[in-house]
Design a protein around this motif. Sequence first.
Motif, PDB file in Angstrom:
ATOM      1  N   UNK A   1     -18.922  57.635   6.836  1.00 46.49           N
ATOM      2  CA  UNK A   1     -19.064  56.251   6.373  1.00 46.49           C
ATOM      3  C   UNK A   1     -17.798  55.760   5.683  1.00 46.49           C
ATOM      4  N   UNK A   2     -16.732  55.655   6.453  1.00 43.16           N
ATOM      5  CA  UNK A   2     -15.491  55.031   6.013  1.00 43.16           C
ATOM      6  C   UNK A   2     -14.669  54.745   7.259  1.00 43.16           C
ATOM      7  N   UNK A   3     -13.493  54.146   7.080  1.00 42.09           N
ATOM      8  CA  UNK A   3     -12.627  53.861   8.218  1.00 42.09           C
ATOM      9  C   UNK A   3     -11.261  53.425   7.705  1.00 42.09           C
ATOM     10  N   UNK A   4     -10.321  53.333   8.634  1.00 40.77           N
ATOM     11  CA  UNK A   4      -9.018  52.769   8.294  1.00 40.77           C
ATOM     12  C   UNK A   4      -9.188  51.267   8.006  1.00 40.77           C
ATOM     13  N   UNK A   5      -8.353  50.681   7.152  1.00 38.66           N
ATOM     14  CA  UNK A   5      -7.150  51.244   6.555  1.00 38.66           C
ATOM     15  C   UNK A   5      -7.377  51.966   5.243  1.00 38.66           C
ATOM     16  N   UNK A   6      -8.637  52.048   4.769  1.00 37.91           N
ATOM     17  CA  UNK A   6      -8.880  52.846   3.568  1.00 37.91           C
ATOM     18  C   UNK A   6      -8.633  54.324   3.863  1.00 37.91           C
ATOM     19  N   UNK A   7      -9.138  54.795   4.983  1.00 36.31           N
ATOM     20  CA  UNK A   7      -8.961  56.199   5.359  1.00 36.31           C
ATOM     21  C   UNK A   7      -7.620  56.391   6.053  1.00 36.31           C
TER      22      UNK A   7
ATOM     23  N   UNK B   1     -16.610  44.246  -0.664  1.00 32.53           N
ATOM     24  CA  UNK B   1     -16.741  42.873  -1.165  1.00 32.53           C
ATOM     25  C   UNK B   1     -15.387  42.234  -1.422  1.00 32.53           C
ATOM     26  N   UNK B   2     -14.303  42.939  -1.072  1.00 29.00           N
ATOM     27  CA  UNK B   2     -12.971  42.401  -1.291  1.00 29.00           C
ATOM     28  C   UNK B   2     -12.524  42.464  -2.737  1.00 29.00           C
ATOM     29  N   UNK B   3     -13.122  43.372  -3.511  1.00 29.75           N
ATOM     30  CA  UNK B   3     -12.806  43.481  -4.936  1.00 29.75           C
ATOM     31  C   UNK B   3     -11.894  44.680  -5.161  1.00 29.75           C
TER      32      UNK B   3
ATOM     33  N   UNK C   1      -7.214  54.519  -2.499  1.00 27.59           N
ATOM     34  CA  UNK C   1      -7.137  53.171  -3.072  1.00 27.59           C
ATOM     35  C   UNK C   1      -5.686  52.805  -3.358  1.00 27.59           C
ATOM     36  N   UNK C   2      -4.956  53.723  -3.947  1.00 26.48           N
ATOM     37  CA  UNK C   2      -3.550  53.465  -4.253  1.00 26.48           C
ATOM     38  C   UNK C   2      -2.728  53.308  -2.981  1.00 26.48           C
ATOM     39  N   UNK C   3      -2.947  54.198  -2.003  1.00 30.06           N
ATOM     40  CA  UNK C   3      -2.171  54.169  -0.762  1.00 30.06           C
ATOM     41  C   UNK C   3      -2.400  52.874   0.010  1.00 30.06           C
ATOM     42  N   UNK C   4      -3.628  52.334  -0.064  1.00 32.06           N
ATOM     43  CA  UNK C   4      -3.958  51.091   0.649  1.00 32.06           C
ATOM     44  C   UNK C   4      -3.570  49.843  -0.140  1.00 32.06           C
ATOM     45  N   UNK C   5      -2.966  50.032  -1.308  1.00 30.83           N
ATOM     46  CA  UNK C   5      -2.542  48.902  -2.144  1.00 30.83           C
ATOM     47  C   UNK C   5      -3.730  48.001  -2.480  1.00 30.83           C
ATOM     48  N   UNK C   6      -4.876  48.654  -2.756  1.00 30.76           N
ATOM     49  CA  UNK C   6      -6.098  47.913  -3.054  1.00 30.76           C
ATOM     50  C   UNK C   6      -6.571  48.155  -4.478  1.00 30.76           C
TER      51      UNK C   6
ATOM     52  N   UNK D   1      -4.472  41.312  -9.252  1.00 33.52           N
ATOM     53  CA  UNK D   1      -3.631  40.656  -8.251  1.00 33.52           C
ATOM     54  C   UNK D   1      -3.552  41.387  -6.931  1.00 33.52           C
ATOM     55  N   UNK D   2      -4.469  42.347  -6.676  1.00 34.07           N
ATOM     56  CA  UNK D   2      -4.393  43.179  -5.479  1.00 34.07           C
ATOM     57  C   UNK D   2      -5.563  42.933  -4.528  1.00 34.07           C
ATOM     58  N   UNK D   3      -6.104  41.718  -4.559  1.00 36.10           N
ATOM     59  CA  UNK D   3      -7.277  41.435  -3.715  1.00 36.10           C
ATOM     60  C   UNK D   3      -6.931  41.432  -2.229  1.00 36.10           C
ATOM     61  N   UNK D   4      -5.662  41.160  -1.877  1.00 37.39           N
ATOM     62  CA  UNK D   4      -5.293  41.172  -0.455  1.00 37.39           C
ATOM     63  C   UNK D   4      -5.550  42.545   0.157  1.00 37.39           C
ATOM     64  N   UNK D   5      -5.197  43.602  -0.550  1.00 38.86           N
ATOM     65  CA  UNK D   5      -5.446  44.952  -0.050  1.00 38.86           C
ATOM     66  C   UNK D   5      -6.919  45.239   0.109  1.00 38.86           C
ATOM     67  N   UNK D   6      -7.721  44.784  -0.864  1.00 40.59           N
ATOM     68  CA  UNK D   6      -9.166  44.991  -0.778  1.00 40.59           C
ATOM     69  C   UNK D   6      -9.771  44.247   0.402  1.00 40.59           C
ATOM     70  N   UNK D   7      -9.333  43.017   0.627  1.00 38.29           N
ATOM     71  CA  UNK D   7      -9.853  42.244   1.767  1.00 38.29           C
ATOM     72  C   UNK D   7      -9.428  42.887   3.097  1.00 38.29           C
ATOM     73  N   UNK D   8      -8.253  43.453   3.140  1.00 44.33           N
ATOM     74  CA  UNK D   8      -7.810  44.140   4.359  1.00 44.33           C
ATOM     75  C   UNK D   8      -8.703  45.338   4.657  1.00 44.33           C
ATOM     76  N   UNK D   9      -9.081  46.078   3.622  1.00 43.61           N
ATOM     77  CA  UNK D   9      -9.989  47.209   3.804  1.00 43.61           C
ATOM     78  C   UNK D   9     -11.367  46.728   4.253  1.00 43.61           C
ATOM     79  N   UNK D  10     -11.866  45.661   3.647  1.00 48.04           N
ATOM     80  CA  UNK D  10     -13.181  45.130   4.030  1.00 48.04           C
ATOM     81  C   UNK D  10     -13.197  44.747   5.504  1.00 48.04           C
ATOM     82  N   UNK D  11     -12.108  44.153   5.996  1.00 46.90           N
ATOM     83  CA  UNK D  11     -12.030  43.797   7.413  1.00 46.90           C
ATOM     84  C   UNK D  11     -12.042  45.045   8.289  1.00 46.90           C
TER      85      UNK D  11
END
Length: 425
Positions: free
Chosen positions: A207-213, A329-331, A349-354, A377-387
């Motif tokens: 239960x995970x995937x890139x770009x988080x993984x 949730x993009x947080x 989390x650090x590697x994905x800049x989230x 200020x790092x919501x862009x990374x979180x939204x990228x992971x959510x996508x």
Amino acid sequence: MMSRILAYTSPAIGHLFPMTPLLLELTRRGHQVEVRTLPGQVEPLRGLGLTAEPIDKRIAAIEHRDFGAKSTLDALSASVDVFVRRAAIDGADLTAAIAATSPDAVIVDFNSWGARAAAQAWGGPWAAFCPYTPPVTSRGAPPFGPGLPPLPGPLGRLRDGLLRPLVMGQLEKRFLPGINGILTANGVPAVTSADEFFRSAPLTLVATSEPFEYPHPDWAPDIRLIGALPWEPPAQVPAWLQEPGDPFILVTTSSEYQADEALARAAVKGLEGEPYRVVITMPAGLADLGPLPANVRVERFVPHGPVLARSAVAVTHGGMGATQKALSSGVPCIVVPFGRDQLEVAARVKHANAGVRLPKAKLTPERLRHAVHHAAGMSDGAHRIAAGYRAAGGAAAGAEAIEELISPKPHNPEPEAARGGPDQL
């Protein structure tokens, strides 16, 4: 053809909750799903339309004590000891459940090691479900455990080649004797490595995937990443959560106790007076945090989803479920790992800049406050992971993989003419 599917979980809601969307999707598709899980979760699952019974109560009585370990290796070894001791019970428990239900397929929690052996001995279609990154070797990825980031090129291959035997090799010395005893007791051949054991399932859903993984091109086809499966039981949203005001910060500690009250205490002091409403959840039990500032609320449980929908940042102990729920949730997150797989979660989390990784040894109210300011200020990374999670397919992708496991699609080779055979000469 609709099938009867038996799911078996370890005694952890952090494993049951991510599996639940998969089970509900299988039910939606018409399959009959039966679950063996924590006694306290049986009635809630029945309320969702699933057939549920409790696992052997002796399994949950074997509790994790890894929070007292002095090193990462000692902590992993303590977890291994728990899983091996539980395996002596959960294997027989699953065998009895299979006899009682006559399933067409079995889904086994990745941490239920005896149940894995029992499913393998059963001989029917079975899959493992893993709600965290599995400790399986992968080309180009660092060894599991210390929370190292990927390091490309010859230097990375050298680093990983030197460290992998030190990390996994030492762990296997403590791991293999116990698990091989369980395997042979179930009539299953012994293994020579952790990889051999963890890849024994015909299918493992993660239960995970890139770009988080990190990329794992050599895991397919038996290990499939289907994206995060954030789920929590239906609950009434408290009135205070719907009141207008400053954005929230959600602070979470582990659902299985691991002495992480320090995170809650740092949040109380460090976020006092900040322009946020701070919600601290402590599902393993409320601790005395002293007088609370006006902007801080402490609850044993509150639905995370509605809080995250109004949150600027989440502060987690590094549990995969809580962290991925926030990222879904993009947080962005601040992760303070306390053990288990949490160093790996923090590294990702650090590697994905989230978000921000804050080591437990450096946790202070001041550093936590500074990390919140940075992570906001790092919501862009979180939204990228959510996508990325959405693109992986989620519960639907997992259900399709289970259906394919039960009824493999016939292989249709190309007609000879299409291959340029004799008819085209």
